[in-house]
Write an enzyme that holds these catalytic residues in place. Structure first.
Site, PDB file in Angstrom:
ATOM      1  CB  ALA A  61     -17.588   0.722   5.018  1.00 37.05           C
ATOM      2  CE1 TYR A  71     -10.181   9.651  -0.277  1.00 37.73           C
ATOM      3  CE2 TYR A  71     -10.015   7.991  -1.997  1.00 37.73           C
ATOM      4  CZ  TYR A  71     -10.769   8.673  -1.049  1.00 37.73           C
ATOM      5  OH  TYR A  71     -12.094   8.360  -0.888  1.00 37.73           O
ATOM      6  CD  GLN A  85      -5.236   0.237  11.202  1.00 38.12           C
ATOM      7  OE1 GLN A  85      -4.174   0.228  10.570  1.00 38.12           O
ATOM      8  NE2 GLN A  85      -6.133   1.193  11.083  1.00 38.12           N
ATOM      9  NE  ARG A 101     -16.560   6.150   9.316  1.00 41.84           N
ATOM     10  CZ  ARG A 101     -16.413   6.315  10.624  1.00 41.84           C
ATOM     11  NH1 ARG A 101     -17.404   5.973  11.443  1.00 41.84           N
ATOM     12  NH2 ARG A 101     -15.283   6.770  11.128  1.00 41.84           N
ATOM     13  CD  GLU A 129      -2.883   1.107   2.354  1.00 44.33           C
ATOM     14  OE1 GLU A 129      -3.588   0.071   2.366  1.00 44.33           O
ATOM     15  OE2 GLU A 129      -2.990   2.035   3.192  1.00 44.33           O
ATOM     16  CG  HIS A 170     -13.215   1.372  13.822  1.00 49.02           C
ATOM     17  ND1 HIS A 170     -13.575   2.586  14.363  1.00 49.02           N
ATOM     18  CD2 HIS A 170     -12.816   1.631  12.554  1.00 49.02           C
ATOM     19  CE1 HIS A 170     -13.411   3.535  13.464  1.00 49.02           C
ATOM     20  NE2 HIS A 170     -12.953   2.987  12.357  1.00 49.02           N
ATOM     21  CB  ALA A 192      -7.735  14.010   5.662  1.00 47.23           C
TER      22      ALA A 192
END
Length: 295
Positions: free
Chosen positions: A129, A51, A181, A109, A19, A154, A53
């Site tokens: 999401a 990308y 994550q 999301r 990534e 989360h 914020a």
């Protein structure tokens, strides 16, 4: 037709993905593509690009993944979030991604914009999401879809079960793969994977790895995402708090051991958050028994 995303994750094989994020300066762009070129020697199955914020670098995201796809003939995935976007704007982006032959979408999301503590859907936008997954699956079904999972829960979820319920909604809506994550204790991942399977989540669950190369940087990242650094690992890093080379060596050593155990336990793949650099990831992969690689 691109290869279905789920087909990279076959029995007896550990899929590999990287990534990147869009650079903010011409110098950053030059360095990104230098590191991309080096990482291609590791023969990843596909790469993704996030990308900024609020969707601030969406155009740059498309530019990056298009460049990598054209230069290296490799499948690519664009991140897509709901932040500050109407449904029509999401459709417009998905159409641009289609026109540019992007293979996959990482459907998220997204974090609340700066200054907001709670995520609020844009007027005319979506809130969750799983709704984005439904949109992609229903109207742009040629895309493979990856979604996020959280081994340590989360940060906004009231408890692990609610978080897993949310993940199952994303998978049931049509996600092909779950990418987790970052985490630094494999017990957290295995516990998460077992609970997912018990709930009927059968798609590949891919560990996301961020090798520690800078103690202050990773402490800032884990504080934002709710992950933990194991006490023994953190103590070793703090033995030389101002020694960057020590942090790099200890972080790479820890990541090699972590990845080796994950592979031995039959993970579906490895996804590296490379932070637009190559040295640590290449050093780690050179020590792992993955599919043939020149790392």
């Amino acid at each position: 037709m691109s290869k279905p995303l789920s087909e990279f994750y076959t029995a007896g094989r550990t899929a590999l993905s990287f990534e990147f994020f869009p650079p903010k300066t011409p110098r950053g762009e030059t360095l990104l593509y230098e590191h991309v070129g080096r990482l291609m020697a590791c023969q990843p199955d596909f790469v993704t690009c996030t990308y900024g914020a609020g969707g601030s670098t969406r155009d740059k995201t498309l530019e990056v993944v298009c460049h990598i796809k054209q230069q290296y003939d490799i499948p690519v995935a664009s991140h897509l979030t709901l932040v500050n976007s109407t449904v029509d704007q999401l459709r417009a982006y998905l159409q641009r991604a289609t026109d540019n032959h992007i293979n996959y979408i990482v459907a998220l999301r997204g974090d609340p914009p700066a200054g907001q503590r709670v995520f609020q859907a844009a007027p005319g936008g979506l809130q969750y999401a799983n709704q984005l997954v439904e949109l992609v699956r229903d109207e742009y079904s040629h895309f493979g879809i990856a979604v996020a999972g959280y081994p340590e829960t989360h940060v906004e979820a009231p408890n692990p079960q609610v978080d897993l319920d949310n993940l199952k909604r994303k998978v049931d809506a049509g996600a092909d793969v779950v990418i987790t994550q970052l985490f630094y204790d494999n017990a957290d991942f295995f516990r998460f994977r077992d609970r997912c399977r018990a709930m009927g989540i059968t798609v590949p669950i891919v560990p996301g790895m961020l090798p520690v190369t800078n103690l202050q940087q990773v402490q800032r990242i884990v504080s934002l995402c709710g992950a933990n650094l194991p006490a023994k690992f953190l103590a070793r890093l703090r033995e030389r708090p101002d020694d960057a080379s020590w942090h790099f060596d200890v972080g790479v050593e820890q990541a090699i051991g972590q990845a080796q155990q994950l592979i031995e336990q039959g993970i579906d793949g490895l996804h590296f958050y490379v932070l637009n650099k190559s040295q640590a990831t290449m050093q780690i992969l050179s020590q792992l028994a993955l599919h043939p690689t020149d790392c």
